[in-house]
Design a protein around this motif. Structure first.
Motif, short mmCIF file in Angstrom:
data_model
loop_
_atom_site.label_atom_id
_atom_site.label_comp_id
_atom_site.label_asym_id
_atom_site.label_seq_id
_atom_site.Cartn_x
_atom_site.Cartn_y
_atom_site.Cartn_z
N THR A 288 -21.21 -18.57 -11.58
CA THR A 288 -22.06 -19.59 -10.97
C THR A 288 -22.63 -19.10 -9.64
N PRO A 289 -23.77 -19.64 -9.22
CA PRO A 289 -24.34 -19.24 -7.92
C PRO A 289 -23.38 -19.47 -6.76
N GLU A 290 -22.59 -20.56 -6.83
CA GLU A 290 -21.66 -20.86 -5.74
C GLU A 290 -20.61 -19.76 -5.59
N PHE A 291 -20.04 -19.34 -6.72
CA PHE A 291 -19.01 -18.31 -6.65
C PHE A 291 -19.63 -16.96 -6.27
N GLN A 292 -20.80 -16.68 -6.80
CA GLN A 292 -21.48 -15.43 -6.46
C GLN A 292 -21.79 -15.35 -4.97
N ARG A 293 -22.05 -16.51 -4.36
CA ARG A 293 -22.28 -16.55 -2.91
C ARG A 293 -21.01 -16.16 -2.16
N THR A 294 -19.86 -16.64 -2.66
CA THR A 294 -18.58 -16.26 -2.05
C THR A 294 -18.38 -14.75 -2.12
N LEU A 295 -18.70 -14.17 -3.25
CA LEU A 295 -18.58 -12.72 -3.41
C LEU A 295 -19.46 -11.99 -2.41
N ALA A 296 -20.71 -12.43 -2.31
CA ALA A 296 -21.66 -11.76 -1.41
C ALA A 296 -21.24 -11.89 0.05
N ASP A 297 -20.77 -13.07 0.43
CA ASP A 297 -20.40 -13.31 1.83
C ASP A 297 -19.19 -12.49 2.27
N THR A 298 -18.32 -12.16 1.33
CA THR A 298 -17.08 -11.45 1.67
C THR A 298 -17.10 -9.97 1.28
N GLY A 299 -18.22 -9.52 0.71
CA GLY A 299 -18.28 -8.13 0.27
C GLY A 299 -17.44 -7.85 -0.95
N SER A 300 -17.14 -8.91 -1.72
CA SER A 300 -16.30 -8.77 -2.91
C SER A 300 -17.15 -8.46 -4.13
N GLU A 301 -16.49 -7.98 -5.17
CA GLU A 301 -17.18 -7.63 -6.41
C GLU A 301 -16.66 -8.48 -7.55
N TYR A 302 -17.56 -8.86 -8.45
CA TYR A 302 -17.19 -9.61 -9.66
C TYR A 302 -16.49 -8.66 -10.63
N VAL A 303 -15.33 -9.09 -11.13
CA VAL A 303 -14.59 -8.25 -12.07
C VAL A 303 -13.95 -9.10 -13.17
N GLY A 304 -14.61 -10.16 -13.60
CA GLY A 304 -14.07 -10.97 -14.68
C GLY A 304 -13.82 -10.14 -15.92
N ASP A 305 -12.74 -10.44 -16.63
CA ASP A 305 -12.38 -9.61 -17.78
C ASP A 305 -11.60 -10.43 -18.80
N THR A 306 -11.30 -9.81 -19.94
CA THR A 306 -10.47 -10.45 -20.96
C THR A 306 -9.01 -10.34 -20.55
N PRO A 307 -8.14 -11.22 -21.08
CA PRO A 307 -6.71 -11.10 -20.77
C PRO A 307 -6.13 -9.74 -21.16
N VAL A 308 -6.57 -9.19 -22.29
CA VAL A 308 -6.04 -7.90 -22.75
C VAL A 308 -6.42 -6.78 -21.78
N ASN A 309 -7.69 -6.74 -21.39
CA ASN A 309 -8.14 -5.69 -20.47
C ASN A 309 -7.51 -5.84 -19.09
N PHE A 310 -7.38 -7.09 -18.64
CA PHE A 310 -6.77 -7.31 -17.33
C PHE A 310 -5.30 -6.90 -17.34
N ALA A 311 -4.61 -7.18 -18.43
CA ALA A 311 -3.20 -6.77 -18.55
C ALA A 311 -3.07 -5.25 -18.46
N ALA A 312 -3.98 -4.54 -19.11
CA ALA A 312 -3.96 -3.07 -19.06
C ALA A 312 -4.22 -2.58 -17.63
N PHE A 313 -5.14 -3.25 -16.94
CA PHE A 313 -5.44 -2.89 -15.56
C PHE A 313 -4.23 -3.11 -14.66
N VAL A 314 -3.55 -4.25 -14.81
CA VAL A 314 -2.37 -4.55 -14.00
C VAL A 314 -1.29 -3.51 -14.23
N LYS A 315 -1.10 -3.12 -15.48
CA LYS A 315 -0.10 -2.10 -15.80
C LYS A 315 -0.44 -0.77 -15.12
N ALA A 316 -1.71 -0.38 -15.17
CA ALA A 316 -2.13 0.87 -14.54
C ALA A 316 -1.96 0.81 -13.02
#
Length: 333
Positions: A288-316
């Motif tokens: 949403t534009p509201e959340f994207q604004r939060t990302l832009a204001d804080t220099g954060s990056e969008y990284v939404g993912d599937t539960p399976v891919n996120f689990a693999a990332f957490v393990k790594a």
């Protein structure tokens, strides 16, 4: 007995019950999702209010509340590097009405840092999605003679015994990024841990410590105001908030990427249908534009993912930071 109806033997009965149970479970899964959330949802943030995790948790909770029509209430429970709040969240039923939004510490770093953990994140939590990530910045005091990464690396290699870096505390992403940096340079640097970013940044700005890695969300304002000098960012690409600051790779040190990241988790045993619905709804909010604004204001990056891919990332991540904890000898016990 009616001669037209044959009795069902025990084996046939068990088969029928098994088949009926399977059909019941299949029918129940969508029902779980349709009935969730059936009541207010608690979003546990295992850090004090106002911390970086709130940057992810509060806009996400508001978006989910607006979309799903049930209250999503933030519950900040700080202490023990995120362990206290995470353990408290795990006392709730596994029904999707108690969520966890946290940084990497309790799920990817603390199992290597603490000798005793009150939970096992690999077994007790289900990763739903990464919510956002923020690159770190290597910064020096404004009056430092060091103006770029090559000069920083040359000084460290020339005088490794005198090379010092500050951090927000033992085992934090800031600390371990410093250890990752030292490991890449094949030197041993002296680590000065503080109780949080704020006091460390105060001493860095005053010139009491020579350098520090910190999250862009925390350090960015001090760089823009000229109170600190940025040397490089730890992300894969430059950040729009500091467009003139190179990445470590661009500045001459490839192979290092480090982020302060914040993810959404539920308790193990939560119905798969609820996990999938929560993931889908969270991704909608994060676009949403509201959340994207939060990302832009804080220099954060969008990284939404599937539960399976996120689990693999957490393990790594757990393997990556576990190695650095071992190399550094960091402990909080």
């Amino acid at each position: 007995m009616d001669q037209g109806i044959k009795p069902i033997n025990r084996r046939q009965g068990l088969r029928w019950l098994g088949a009926a149970g399977g059909l019941w479970a299949a029918a129940l899964a969508p029902a779980w999702a349709q009935s969730w959330p059936a009541k207010p949802v608690t979003v546990v943030v295992p850090w004090p209010a106002g911390g970086p995790s709130d940057i992810a948790a509060r806009p996400l909770a508001k978006g989910l509340q607006d979309a799903l029509g049930k209250p999503f209430v933030i519950d900040n429970k700080g202490g023990s590097g995120g362990n206290i709040g995470t353990a408290a969240m795990l006392q709730a039923p596994a029904d999707g009405h108690t969520l966890l939004v946290t940084s990497s510490a309790p799920v990817a770093i603390n199992p290597s840092l603490y000798k005793k953990m009150p939970f096992d994140p690999a077994k007790d939590l289900i990763p739903v999605t990464n919510v956002l990530r923020v690159p770190l910045v290597l910064a020096v005091p404004p009056n430092s003679p060091l103006n770029d990464l090559k000069a920083v690396m040359a000084q460290i290699k020339a005088k490794p015994a005198e090379s010092i870096f500050a951090s927000a505390g033992n085992g934090t992403p800031q600390h371990l990024t410093g250890e990752l940096f030292a490991d890449a340079l094949q030197v041993q640097m002296t680590h000065v841990p503080y109780k949080g970013s704020a006091p460390a940044l105060t001493d860095l700005m005053a010139g009491h410590v020579p350098m520090m890695f910190d999250s862009l969300a925390s350090i960015g304002q001090h760089i823009k105001s000229g109170k600190l000098k940025a040397i490089a960012v730890t992300g894969a690409k430059r950040t729009p908030l500091l467009p003139n600051v190179p990445t470590l790779a661009e500045a001459g040190l490839p192979g290092i990427e480090s982020y302060a990241w914040y993810g959404l988790f539920v308790k193990a045993g939560t119905p798969a249908a609820v996990v999938q619905q929560l993931n889908a709804e969270a991704l909608k909010v994060m676009k949403t534009p509201e959340f994207q604004r939060t990302l832009a204001d804080t220099g954060s990056e969008y990284v939404g993912d599937t539960p399976v891919n996120f689990a693999a990332f957490v393990k790594a991540e757990a393997e990556k930071w576990g190695r650095l904890v071992k190399i550094s000898g960091a402990t909080v016990d």
